[in-house]
Design a protein around this motif. Structure first.
Motif, PDB file in Angstrom:
ATOM      1  N   ARG A  32       6.373  78.942  51.972  1.00  0.00           N
ATOM      2  CA  ARG A  32       5.895  77.615  51.764  1.00  0.00           C
ATOM      3  C   ARG A  32       4.791  77.544  50.690  1.00  0.00           C
ATOM      4  NH1 ARG A  32       3.959  77.111  57.862  1.00  0.00           N
ATOM      5  NH2 ARG A  32       3.587  79.306  57.394  1.00  0.00           N
ATOM      6  N   GLU A  70      -2.609  83.020  55.485  1.00  0.00           N
ATOM      7  CA  GLU A  70      -1.367  83.138  56.271  1.00  0.00           C
ATOM      8  C   GLU A  70      -0.875  84.568  56.209  1.00  0.00           C
ATOM      9  OE1 GLU A  70       2.697  84.218  55.962  1.00  0.00           O
ATOM     10  OE2 GLU A  70       1.592  83.685  54.158  1.00  0.00           O
ATOM     11  N   GLY A  73       3.680  84.160  58.498  1.00  0.00           N
ATOM     12  CA  GLY A  73       3.975  82.767  58.815  1.00  0.00           C
ATOM     13  C   GLY A  73       2.919  82.086  59.650  1.00  0.00           C
ATOM     14  N   SER A  84       0.703  75.742  56.066  1.00  0.00           N
ATOM     15  CA  SER A  84       1.609  74.625  56.330  1.00  0.00           C
ATOM     16  C   SER A  84       1.250  73.455  55.422  1.00  0.00           C
ATOM     17  CB  SER A  84       1.501  74.159  57.783  1.00  0.00           C
ATOM     18  OG  SER A  84       2.193  72.933  57.925  1.00  0.00           O
ATOM     19  N   THR A 102      -1.541  84.259  50.920  1.00  0.00           N
ATOM     20  CA  THR A 102      -0.302  84.189  51.696  1.00  0.00           C
ATOM     21  C   THR A 102       0.455  85.497  51.518  1.00  0.00           C
ATOM     22  OG1 THR A 102       1.132  83.293  49.953  1.00  0.00           O
ATOM     23  CG2 THR A 102      -0.180  81.695  51.199  1.00  0.00           C
ATOM     24  N   TRP A 147      10.683  87.375  50.117  1.00  0.00           N
ATOM     25  CA  TRP A 147       9.983  87.740  51.350  1.00  0.00           C
ATOM     26  C   TRP A 147       9.814  89.246  51.381  1.00  0.00           C
ATOM     27  CZ3 TRP A 147       6.905  85.726  54.816  1.00  0.00           C
ATOM     28  CH2 TRP A 147       6.640  86.435  55.990  1.00  0.00           C
ATOM     29  N   HIS A 200      14.471  82.528  56.537  1.00  0.00           N
ATOM     30  CA  HIS A 200      13.234  81.787  56.739  1.00  0.00           C
ATOM     31  C   HIS A 200      13.412  80.696  57.777  1.00  0.00           C
ATOM     32  CE1 HIS A 200      10.302  83.351  54.002  1.00  0.00           C
ATOM     33  NE2 HIS A 200       9.548  82.294  54.181  1.00  0.00           N
ATOM     34  N   ARG A 203      13.232  82.240  61.042  1.00  0.00           N
ATOM     35  CA  ARG A 203      11.851  82.638  61.331  1.00  0.00           C
ATOM     36  C   ARG A 203      11.002  81.414  61.700  1.00  0.00           C
ATOM     37  NH1 ARG A 203       7.598  84.028  58.579  1.00  0.00           N
ATOM     38  NH2 ARG A 203       8.417  83.247  56.621  1.00  0.00           N
ATOM     39  N   PHE A 204      11.201  80.321  60.957  1.00  0.00           N
ATOM     40  CA  PHE A 204      10.446  79.099  61.241  1.00  0.00           C
ATOM     41  C   PHE A 204      10.753  78.596  62.648  1.00  0.00           C
ATOM     42  CE2 PHE A 204       8.967  77.053  57.048  1.00  0.00           C
ATOM     43  CZ  PHE A 204       8.485  78.273  56.618  1.00  0.00           C
TER      44      PHE A 204
END
Ligand code: 3SL
Length: 239
Positions: A32, A70, A73, A84, A102, A147, A200, A203-204
């Motif tokens: 993100r 972060e 996540g 976020s 991040t 990632w 992702h 994962r989210f």
């Protein structure tokens, strides 16, 4: 005509480094980091300092900066913000300076700091970004943050979206860019549905941050152009 190449993983970055000072780079971390950076500027953030480690962001906190961190996540414990986009509200960030770290996005930004121009791209500022890229005559690298050095679908899809807008003004013979364009053509009419299979997305769901997915896939909602220059990010576009 200038050329577009797509770097599908930071692990391949070294293959594109030659002549980097003469190239423009778009760093892409759709889920993100680069989306969050766009939202922060749209909501009035003054500056975002990308840093490698949470400790570096914490040190800036002592000087009145918002410290955002972060990892995997999740917001690192003790920090003002995580990653976020929905947390970077006008109330929270207007007029503020933010030090951000991040897992992948801020690392990718730092990797290409010697390029001619480095911008942060997201679906939210796709058109604003492309309008600027259309005025440029330098070769362009679309740098997917991925990632942990692995390929991901959403960053590659965005690279394809950019290349499709620019294709009449740039030479595109690079297989990675051609593949990204084909992928975006396939997915564009139902992006959220297409991404349901992405790592992702899965994962989210496990982190219960599914609503961020929707927030990160809005197209052309923001007129911002974050530029990473001299070690820090500022908004190069003012409405
Ligand atoms: O890796 C990153 O920079 C992040 O964007 C990852 S996450 O979306 O916060 O999980």
């Amino acid at each position: 005509m200038p050329a577009i190449e797509t770097i599908i993983s930071p692990a391949l970055f070294h293959l594109y480094e030659e002549g980097l000072e003469q190239k423009n780079v778009v760093v892409i971390d759709i889920l993100r980091a680069t989306t969050t950076i766009c939202v922060a500027f749209a909501n009035g953030a003054r500056e975002i300092l990308p840093v490698a480690k949470p400790e570096e962001a914490a040190a800036m906190q002592q000087m009145g900066w918002i410290a955002a961190a972060e990892r995997m996540g999740e917001t690192v414990s003790g920090f003002d913000l995580g990653n976020s986009p929905q947390d970077y509200t006008r109330e929270r960030v207007a007029g503020q300076k933010i030090a951000l770290t991040t897992t992948n996005g801020t690392r990718a930004l730092q990797m290409c700091s010697t390029a001619k121009h480095v911008w942060a791209g997201s679906f939210l500022n796709l058109q604003t970004l492309c309008d600027r890229l259309l005025t440029e005559n330098n070769d362009l690298l679309l740098f997917c943050a991925g990632w942990k050095d692995k390929f991901n679908l959403e960053d590659t899809l965005f690279a394809g979206a950019v290349a499709l807008v620019l294709r009449d003004r740039f030479t595109i013979t690079d297989d990675a860019t051609l593949a990204a364009m084909d992928l975006y053509e396939k997915a564009r009419t139902a992006l959220p549905e297409y991404l349901q299979k992405a790592s992702h997305d899965i994962r989210f769901n496990s982190l219960h941050i599914e609503s961020d997915l929707e927030a990160c896939l809005k197209i052309n909602t923001l007129n911002v152009l974050p530029e990473f220059k001299n070690g820090t990010i500022q908004n190069g576009q003012h409405a």
